[in-house]
Design a protein around this motif. Structure first.
Motif, short mmCIF file in Angstrom:
data_model
loop_
_atom_site.label_atom_id
_atom_site.label_comp_id
_atom_site.label_asym_id
_atom_site.label_seq_id
_atom_site.Cartn_x
_atom_site.Cartn_y
_atom_site.Cartn_z
N SER A 212 20.11 25.18 -52.27
CA SER A 212 20.26 23.92 -53.01
C SER A 212 21.06 22.91 -52.21
O SER A 212 21.75 23.26 -51.24
N ASN A 213 20.94 21.66 -52.61
CA ASN A 213 21.72 20.62 -51.95
C ASN A 213 23.22 20.90 -52.05
O ASN A 213 23.97 20.69 -51.10
N GLY A 214 23.67 21.35 -53.23
CA GLY A 214 25.08 21.64 -53.43
C GLY A 214 25.58 22.74 -52.50
O GLY A 214 26.71 22.68 -52.01
N PHE A 215 24.73 23.73 -52.25
CA PHE A 215 25.11 24.84 -51.37
C PHE A 215 25.30 24.35 -49.94
O PHE A 215 26.19 24.81 -49.22
N VAL A 216 24.45 23.40 -49.52
CA VAL A 216 24.53 22.85 -48.17
C VAL A 216 25.73 21.92 -48.03
O VAL A 216 26.46 21.96 -47.03
N VAL A 217 25.93 21.07 -49.02
CA VAL A 217 26.98 20.05 -48.95
C VAL A 217 28.37 20.63 -49.20
O VAL A 217 29.37 20.14 -48.66
N GLY A 218 28.46 21.69 -49.99
CA GLY A 218 29.74 22.26 -50.43
C GLY A 218 30.78 22.45 -49.34
O GLY A 218 31.92 21.98 -49.46
N PRO A 219 30.44 23.13 -48.22
CA PRO A 219 31.44 23.37 -47.16
C PRO A 219 32.02 22.08 -46.58
O PRO A 219 33.21 22.03 -46.25
N PHE A 220 31.20 21.04 -46.48
CA PHE A 220 31.69 19.77 -45.93
C PHE A 220 32.63 19.06 -46.91
O PHE A 220 33.60 18.42 -46.50
N ILE A 221 32.32 19.20 -48.20
CA ILE A 221 33.22 18.63 -49.21
C ILE A 221 34.57 19.35 -49.18
O ILE A 221 35.63 18.71 -49.26
N VAL A 222 34.52 20.67 -49.04
CA VAL A 222 35.75 21.46 -48.95
C VAL A 222 36.56 21.05 -47.72
O VAL A 222 37.78 20.92 -47.77
N GLU A 223 35.85 20.82 -46.62
CA GLU A 223 36.52 20.42 -45.37
C GLU A 223 37.25 19.08 -45.56
O GLU A 223 38.41 18.92 -45.16
N GLY A 224 36.57 18.12 -46.18
CA GLY A 224 37.20 16.83 -46.45
C GLY A 224 38.35 16.96 -47.42
O GLY A 224 39.38 16.29 -47.28
N PHE A 225 38.19 17.84 -48.42
CA PHE A 225 39.25 18.08 -49.40
C PHE A 225 40.50 18.62 -48.71
O PHE A 225 41.62 18.16 -48.99
N ILE A 226 40.32 19.56 -47.81
CA ILE A 226 41.47 20.17 -47.12
C ILE A 226 42.15 19.14 -46.22
O ILE A 226 43.39 19.08 -46.14
N ILE A 227 41.35 18.30 -45.54
CA ILE A 227 41.93 17.25 -44.70
C ILE A 227 42.80 16.32 -45.55
O ILE A 227 43.92 15.98 -45.19
#
Length: 298
Positions: A212-227
């Motif tokens: 799914s789109n969410g599965f693909v996008v999720g790691p990048f959102i987490v990366e931005g969240f951690i930054i």
């Protein structure tokens, strides 16, 4: 279980992305924290200006009236009666120069002994409280014409200047913060973009097998969240320690006279922490979303 496994996967991939692209990630964290530190400085300046206005607002509608020396009781009573009859006056309170001098000693605290033996330079005064501070100029001019009035003082100009300063800080600070946050967005977006390109083939395969789109996008959102989170933590640490140091020094210098005009750290810390964390995390996530939506066909 599926939600938990997806969360763990996104978290691992996000952390892995930060480690693999550590140089750009570090630049992003420093950029976010720098912008948030400036935001924190602006917030503390504005809050302290507002605190000053709050503490001194009761003096805005007050006029200090000094009278000539050696007035007898009947003359003092006459001055008070005339002041009370002026249109716009709410109350008139008398304070002798001896009481004023003793109050000054108390305000000086431990340094009050320095005034011992000094000839009292103060005057007997009347504090005239107005019904509406907008009429202060008119009332002050009328008071100046009263017989036996020596001097008239009021502080409206000071408050106006501080209000103007507060508005200037808000406007200039707002423009500066918007510019810095836009720069942070670009830096974070470029950081995530490089990760997207490096995983382009992997993403195509995952999409091909039905992710799914969410599965693909999720790691990048987490990366931005951690930054954003790391930038927030760093900015909060710098702002609170720096402000705490400044409050300690300023309060010590002002002693008991004006110490309450400075907002204490414990009164400002919660609001400051919430604002910096919310802004930092939001800018990190938004930077990721902008990058992913632009460069991924998901």
């Amino acid at each position: 279980m599926k939600i938990l496994s997806n969360f763990i996967y996104n978290l691992k991939q996000g952390l892995n992305g930060l480690v693999k692209n550590k140089t750009m990630s570090l630049i992003s964290v420093i950029s976010v924290s720098s912008a948030l530190i400036i935001l924190g400085i602006i917030i503390t300046i504005v809050l302290n200006i507002n605190q000053f206005i709050e503490v001194t607002k009761d003096q805005v509608n007050e006029v200090k009236v000094s009278v000539v020396d050696n007035l007898d009781e009947s003359q003092s009573k006459e001055v008070k009666e005339i002041l009370e009859k002026i249109e716009g006056v709410k109350t008139v309170t008398y304070k002798s120069k001896e009481d004023s001098f003793n109050s000054m000693k108390e305000d000086w605290g431990d340094d009050g002994y320095l005034l011992e033996g000094i000839k009292n330079p103060l005057d007997d005064t009347y504090t005239v409280t107005l019904k509406d501070s907008d009429n202060i100029d008119t009332v002050a001019k009328e008071i100046e014409t009263v017989v036996n009035v020596k001097e008239v003082k009021y502080h409206q100009d000071i408050i106006k200047n501080f209000l103007n300063l507060s508005n200037t800080v808000k406007k200039f600070g707002g423009i500066l913060i918007i510019a810095l946050l836009l720069i942070c967005l670009i830096i974070i977006s470029n950081t995530i973009k490089s990760r997207v390109y490096s995983k382009k083939e992997e993403i195509e395969i995952i999409k091909y097998v039905g992710a799914s789109n969410g599965f693909v996008v999720g790691p990048f959102i987490v990366e931005g969240f951690i930054i954003g989170l790391l930038g927030s933590v760093l900015s909060v640490a710098v702002c609170t320690s720096m402000y705490g140091y400044m409050v300690e020094k300023i309060s010590g210098a002002l002693s008991n006279m004006m110490g309450n005009m400075v907002v204490p750290l414990n009164s400002i810390s919660i609001s400051l922490i919430l604002i910096l964390f919310a802004t930092g995390i939001a800018i990190g996530v938004l930077g990721s979303i902008v990058s992913v939506r632009k460069h991924l066909k998901v």
